[in-house]
Design an enzyme around this catalytic site. Structure first.
Site, PDB file in Angstrom:
ATOM      1  CE1 TYR A   6      39.580  34.039  51.301  1.00 38.36           C
ATOM      2  CE2 TYR A   6      41.382  34.384  49.752  1.00 38.36           C
ATOM      3  CZ  TYR A   6      40.151  34.759  50.254  1.00 38.36           C
ATOM      4  OH  TYR A   6      39.494  35.845  49.734  1.00 38.36           O
ATOM      5  NE  ARG A  46      35.683  38.306  49.828  1.00 40.38           N
ATOM      6  CZ  ARG A  46      36.787  37.910  50.449  1.00 40.38           C
ATOM      7  NH1 ARG A  46      37.254  38.595  51.467  1.00 40.38           N
ATOM      8  NH2 ARG A  46      37.409  36.809  50.070  1.00 40.38           N
ATOM      9  CG  HIS A 101      39.731  41.667  49.612  1.00 35.34           C
ATOM     10  ND1 HIS A 101      39.029  42.228  50.652  1.00 35.34           N
ATOM     11  CD2 HIS A 101      40.731  42.533  49.326  1.00 35.34           C
ATOM     12  CE1 HIS A 101      39.588  43.383  50.991  1.00 35.34           C
ATOM     13  NE2 HIS A 101      40.616  43.589  50.194  1.00 35.34           N
TER      14      HIS A 101
END
Length: 406
Positions: A303, A290, A294
């Site tokens: 993160y 990805r 998100h």
């Protein structure tokens, strides 16, 4: 081919006769690849630097692909990425409430989407914009839900493409039940259900695996492992590669290079064919990444490391296929230039359609909560109405907007 002609594609529906059922176990069907040994490797037909590599088990599924079809796959990826980028920009400008980008996952979605037949049925989650493109759903129809003006925007039965599913993993149960139904009807079509690595930990997915295996349902579970379930890496969810989970349920699992559109096309064709032959379910794990957040409410820099993203940028699925097309003399500069013009036209059309959409009804969330109404809902509606009014009315009765209020 224009964007409109792609969107206008209409699927055929299977007749569902006994003769169709017989085809599911035809002895002359193409032999399935081995499900031991080779499946433990990442299935790849196109390397990150655009070189075509041989695979004795899956080459047959793309052996007859033409240069025109290769250009079509490239076009699909470019236009779906352009649409996705425009939707992200529209959200940032306040036109959409939220957007789930597919950036980096184009090969997994286009390859698998183009492997389906018109009479197959597709159950997406909420990020399958490329698959929707392959199924002929007009991309602007995907945006109403994210703007809050409808609950979907298209008729699922017009393209055999179900509405987006927000509840994580539940569409796999819907897909399994539908697959069991068409098997009982005698149809020789198949079902494919999309979900992510995060959804693979949901109980609904586990139940789907159980039922599909026991009832030999003609369903392909296509897991796009983009390695991050929001902020949780895959290693926080499983001790083994995701595709190996299928072994515990008694059906095959394979891992494919999710940035290789040819491999995704070949593997999904194989899985759908075995489903149609009555050989039951398959789990396909498309190992991809990805590239973006998100959703637009997420900040991935909190993160994951920039170095990780940079490493995957070198494996970009679109650049990979372009390199192969150019090296094979399957596309010239004229093709890429025309596609760029078409891409910009698509972006403009998407923007114009979204800006012409009505604003969402802010009070719709209070409707149909209880069949006969509820005092608490009435109280919350009144509080929300007062909150909304505070943006346009000053305490003395004047207009905040009229007084230059911020």
């Amino acid at each position: 081919m224009t964007v409109e002609s792609t969107a206008a594609r209409k699927p055929r529906r299977s007749a569902g006769t006994k003769s169709a059922a017989a085809k599911r176990t035809s002895p002359g069907a193409k032999k399935s690849p081995s499900t031991t040994g080779a499946e433990h490797e990442l299935i790849q037909l196109l390397t990150p630097d655009g070189r075509r590599v041989k695979n004795p088990e899956y080459d047959a599924y793309v052996a007859d692909i033409t240069p025109e079809e290769l250009r079509g796959l490239y076009r699909d990826m470019v236009l779906s990425r352009r649409f996705d980028a425009e939707a992200t920009s529209l959200q940032r400008q306040g036109e959409l409430g939220l957007w789930a980008s597919m950036l980096g996952q184009e090969a997994a979605q286009i390859g698998s989407g183009r492997a389906t037949r018109d009479d197959d049925y597709v159950f997406p989650t909420y990020r399958e914009h490329g698959v929707a493109w392959c199924r002929g759903v007009d991309p602007t129809n995907l945006l109403g839900m994210f703007r809050g003006v409808n609950n979907g925007g298209w008729d699922p039965n017009s393209n055999n493409f179900h509405l987006y599913t927000i509840v994580i993993g539940s569409q796999t149960l819907h897909a399994t039940g539908y697959a069991m139904g068409i098997a009982k009807d005698g149809a020789d079509s198949a079902v494919i259900a999309y979900f992510g690595d995060g959804a693979s930990s949901q109980g609904d997915v586990a139940e789907s695996f159980t039922f599909s295996a026991v009832y030999n349902a003609p369903v392909v579970f296509f897991c796009q492992n983009n390695q991050w379930a929001i902020s949780e890496p895959t290693e926080k969810q499983t001790r083994v590669p995701l595709y190996q989970r299928a072994q515990g349920y008694g059906f095959p699992g394979v891992r494919v290079d999710g940035n290789d559109v040819l491999a995704c096309l070949a593997v999904t064709k194989w899985a759908l064919e075995r489903a149609r032959r009555g050989e039951g379910p398959t789990l396909v794990e498309a190992f991809t990444y990805r590239m973006g957040a998100h959703t637009t409410s997420d900040d991935p820099t909190k993160y994951r490391a920039d170095e990780e993203r940079e490493a995957w940028e070198a494996k970009d699925p679109i650049l990979r296929l372009r390199t192969y097309l150019e090296a094979s003399n399957h596309a010239d500069e004229g093709f890429f230039a025309e596609l760029e013009v078409e891409s910009e036209a698509l972006g403009r059309r998407v923007r114009e359609v979204v800006r012409a959409m009505p604003d969402p009804d802010h009070f719709a969330i209070f409707e149909n909560v209880y069949a006969d109404g509820h005092a608490l809902v009435d109280e919350e509606r009144a509080q929300f109405a007062a909150y909304q009014a505070s943006f346009t009315t000053e305490p003395d009765g004047g207009s905040a907007a009229g007084q230059g209020g911020n």
